[in-house]
Write a protein that holds these residues in place. Sequence first.
Motif, PDB file in Angstrom:
ATOM      1  N   GLU A  24       0.846  -1.191   0.000  1.00 42.82           N
ATOM      2  CA  GLU A  24       0.000   0.000   0.000  1.00 42.82           C
ATOM      3  C   GLU A  24       0.880   1.240   0.000  1.00 42.82           C
ATOM      4  OE1 GLU A  24      -3.375   0.253  -0.128  1.00 42.82           O
ATOM      5  OE2 GLU A  24      -3.316  -1.904  -0.504  1.00 42.82           O
ATOM      6  N   PRO A  25       0.480   2.275  -0.738  1.00 47.14           N
ATOM      7  CA  PRO A  25       1.234   3.531  -0.708  1.00 47.14           C
ATOM      8  C   PRO A  25       1.211   4.136   0.697  1.00 47.14           C
ATOM      9  CG  PRO A  25      -0.342   3.521  -2.528  1.00 47.14           C
ATOM     10  CD  PRO A  25      -0.627   2.327  -1.694  1.00 47.14           C
ATOM     11  N   GLN A  26       2.332   4.656   1.128  1.00 48.30           N
ATOM     12  CA  GLN A  26       2.445   5.265   2.453  1.00 48.30           C
ATOM     13  C   GLN A  26       2.279   6.786   2.411  1.00 48.30           C
ATOM     14  OE1 GLN A  26       2.757   3.278   5.232  1.00 48.30           O
ATOM     15  NE2 GLN A  26       2.436   1.672   3.710  1.00 48.30           N
ATOM     16  N   HIS A  27       2.159   7.344   1.226  1.00 44.73           N
ATOM     17  CA  HIS A  27       2.046   8.785   1.032  1.00 44.73           C
ATOM     18  C   HIS A  27       0.853   9.051   0.123  1.00 44.73           C
ATOM     19  CE1 HIS A  27       5.999   9.127   2.896  1.00 44.73           C
ATOM     20  NE2 HIS A  27       6.350   8.085   2.143  1.00 44.73           N
ATOM     21  N   PRO A  28       0.399  10.311   0.053  1.00 48.14           N
ATOM     22  CA  PRO A  28      -0.746  10.601  -0.819  1.00 48.14           C
ATOM     23  C   PRO A  28      -0.475  10.205  -2.277  1.00 48.14           C
ATOM     24  CG  PRO A  28      -0.266  12.469   0.596  1.00 48.14           C
ATOM     25  CD  PRO A  28       0.850  11.480   0.784  1.00 48.14           C
ATOM     26  N   VAL A  29      -1.466   9.584  -2.896  1.00 50.97           N
ATOM     27  CA  VAL A  29      -1.351   9.155  -4.286  1.00 50.97           C
ATOM     28  C   VAL A  29      -1.763  10.311  -5.191  1.00 50.97           C
ATOM     29  CG1 VAL A  29      -2.184   7.539  -6.028  1.00 50.97           C
ATOM     30  CG2 VAL A  29      -1.802   6.761  -3.682  1.00 50.97           C
ATOM     31  N   VAL A  30      -0.839  10.734  -6.040  1.00 51.99           N
ATOM     32  CA  VAL A  30      -1.115  11.809  -6.997  1.00 51.99           C
ATOM     33  C   VAL A  30      -1.664  11.213  -8.285  1.00 51.99           C
ATOM     34  CG1 VAL A  30      -0.080  13.689  -8.314  1.00 51.99           C
ATOM     35  CG2 VAL A  30       0.679  13.243  -5.972  1.00 51.99           C
ATOM     36  N   ASP A  31      -1.054  10.130  -8.747  1.00 55.83           N
ATOM     37  CA  ASP A  31      -1.482   9.466  -9.972  1.00 55.83           C
ATOM     38  C   ASP A  31      -1.223   7.970  -9.787  1.00 55.83           C
ATOM     39  OD1 ASP A  31      -1.954   8.531 -12.523  1.00 55.83           O
ATOM     40  OD2 ASP A  31      -0.709  10.021 -13.529  1.00 55.83           O
ATOM     41  N   PRO A  32      -2.271   7.160  -9.676  1.00 52.89           N
ATOM     42  CA  PRO A  32      -2.052   5.732  -9.405  1.00 52.89           C
ATOM     43  C   PRO A  32      -1.419   4.966 -10.556  1.00 52.89           C
ATOM     44  CG  PRO A  32      -4.374   6.179  -9.775  1.00 52.89           C
ATOM     45  CD  PRO A  32      -3.675   7.504  -9.756  1.00 52.89           C
ATOM     46  N   SER A  33      -1.520   5.493 -11.773  1.00 55.58           N
ATOM     47  CA  SER A  33      -0.948   4.815 -12.942  1.00 55.58           C
ATOM     48  C   SER A  33      -0.383   5.871 -13.892  1.00 55.58           C
ATOM     49  CB  SER A  33      -2.027   3.983 -13.632  1.00 55.58           C
ATOM     50  OG  SER A  33      -1.476   3.309 -14.728  1.00 55.58           O
ATOM     51  N   ALA A  38       4.013  11.731 -18.089  1.00 55.69           N
ATOM     52  CA  ALA A  38       3.770  12.329 -16.768  1.00 55.69           C
ATOM     53  C   ALA A  38       4.930  12.036 -15.826  1.00 55.69           C
ATOM     54  CB  ALA A  38       2.468  11.788 -16.185  1.00 55.69           C
ATOM     55  N   THR A  39       5.471  10.831 -15.906  1.00 51.74           N
ATOM     56  CA  THR A  39       6.573  10.460 -15.027  1.00 51.74           C
ATOM     57  C   THR A  39       7.835  11.245 -15.363  1.00 51.74           C
ATOM     58  OG1 THR A  39       5.640   8.256 -14.789  1.00 51.74           O
ATOM     59  CG2 THR A  39       7.934   8.527 -14.177  1.00 51.74           C
ATOM     60  N   VAL A  40       8.170  11.328 -16.649  1.00 54.86           N
ATOM     61  CA  VAL A  40       9.365  12.077 -17.050  1.00 54.86           C
ATOM     62  C   VAL A  40       9.155  13.569 -16.789  1.00 54.86           C
ATOM     63  CG1 VAL A  40      10.824  12.704 -19.011  1.00 54.86           C
ATOM     64  CG2 VAL A  40      10.106  10.338 -18.705  1.00 54.86           C
ATOM     65  N   GLY A  41       7.948  14.053 -17.005  1.00 56.22           N
ATOM     66  CA  GLY A  41       7.659  15.458 -16.728  1.00 56.22           C
ATOM     67  C   GLY A  41       7.733  15.799 -15.256  1.00 56.22           C
ATOM     68  N   ASN A  42       7.661  14.801 -14.401  1.00 61.43           N
ATOM     69  CA  ASN A  42       7.720  15.003 -12.955  1.00 61.43           C
ATOM     70  C   ASN A  42       9.143  14.858 -12.402  1.00 61.43           C
ATOM     71  OD1 ASN A  42       6.256  15.337 -10.396  1.00 61.43           O
ATOM     72  ND2 ASN A  42       6.944  13.253  -9.994  1.00 61.43           N
ATOM     73  N   PHE A  43      10.131  14.657 -13.259  1.00 57.56           N
ATOM     74  CA  PHE A  43      11.515  14.541 -12.780  1.00 57.56           C
ATOM     75  C   PHE A  43      11.880  15.793 -11.990  1.00 57.56           C
ATOM     76  CE2 PHE A  43      13.888  11.392 -15.785  1.00 57.56           C
ATOM     77  CZ  PHE A  43      12.981  10.409 -15.462  1.00 57.56           C
ATOM     78  N   SER A  44      12.503  15.586 -10.840  1.00 54.23           N
ATOM     79  CA  SER A  44      12.986  16.703 -10.019  1.00 54.23           C
ATOM     80  C   SER A  44      14.477  16.913 -10.285  1.00 54.23           C
ATOM     81  CB  SER A  44      12.763  16.382  -8.539  1.00 54.23           C
ATOM     82  OG  SER A  44      13.577  15.285  -8.148  1.00 54.23           O
ATOM     83  N   ALA A  45      15.011  17.967  -9.685  1.00 55.88           N
ATOM     84  CA  ALA A  45      16.452  18.216  -9.818  1.00 55.88           C
ATOM     85  C   ALA A  45      17.248  17.038  -9.251  1.00 55.88           C
ATOM     86  CB  ALA A  45      16.827  19.505  -9.108  1.00 55.88           C
ATOM     87  N   ALA A  96       8.145   8.038 -10.578  1.00 55.87           N
ATOM     88  CA  ALA A  96       6.910   7.256 -10.569  1.00 55.87           C
ATOM     89  C   ALA A  96       6.520   6.879  -9.144  1.00 55.87           C
ATOM     90  CB  ALA A  96       7.073   6.005 -11.424  1.00 55.87           C
ATOM     91  N   GLY A  97       7.495   6.555  -8.320  1.00 52.59           N
ATOM     92  CA  GLY A  97       7.213   6.218  -6.924  1.00 52.59           C
ATOM     93  C   GLY A  97       6.604   7.381  -6.162  1.00 52.59           C
ATOM     94  N   ARG A  98       7.070   8.587  -6.437  1.00 55.81           N
ATOM     95  CA  ARG A  98       6.467   9.766  -5.801  1.00 55.81           C
ATOM     96  C   ARG A  98       5.038   9.969  -6.279  1.00 55.81           C
ATOM     97  NH1 ARG A  98      11.319  11.960  -7.190  1.00 55.81           N
ATOM     98  NH2 ARG A  98      10.330  13.274  -8.772  1.00 55.81           N
ATOM     99  N   LEU A  99       4.802   9.829  -7.577  1.00 51.84           N
ATOM    100  CA  LEU A  99       3.451  10.023  -8.110  1.00 51.84           C
ATOM    101  C   LEU A  99       2.481   8.970  -7.575  1.00 51.84           C
ATOM    102  CD1 LEU A  99       4.235  10.909 -11.824  1.00 51.84           C
ATOM    103  CD2 LEU A  99       3.323  12.438 -10.069  1.00 51.84           C
TER     104      LEU A  99
END
Length: 117
Positions: A24-33, A38-45, A96-99
């Motif tokens: 189960e995710p331990q943090h808020p789910v932003v996008d379950p799939s 979306a994943t590459v666009g969410n790359f952080s520094a 992806a894990g953050r999302l």
Amino acid sequence: EPPGQGCRGEGWADPGGMGVVLQEPQHPVVDPSPSVSATVGNFSAADYAKWAGVTGASAGFGHLAAGHPSLRGPSVAMAGFLGAAAGFLLAYQSSAGRLMGFFPNPVEEAQLRAKRG
């Protein structure tokens, strides 16, 4: 053992999709799939730093691992390419894990709250 069953009998494969997540995710789910874009666009520094760090370390290893000076160029190129692929996958996994809520995601959570109003 029926197809799609783990060694303890749990179902781990979903014939209609990519698979089943067993925790189960331990943090808020932003996008379950999340999609690839979306994943590459969410790359952080930090994700880009991981990618660059793995690439650089791999290229350095390729330089040191080449036995003969004439092999240094090809060795650096191949190790750098493999390191770039591995670094990308590491950054992708983090994003992806953050999302999906498996890694801490304060920035994504704030964006989700702002989007919902």
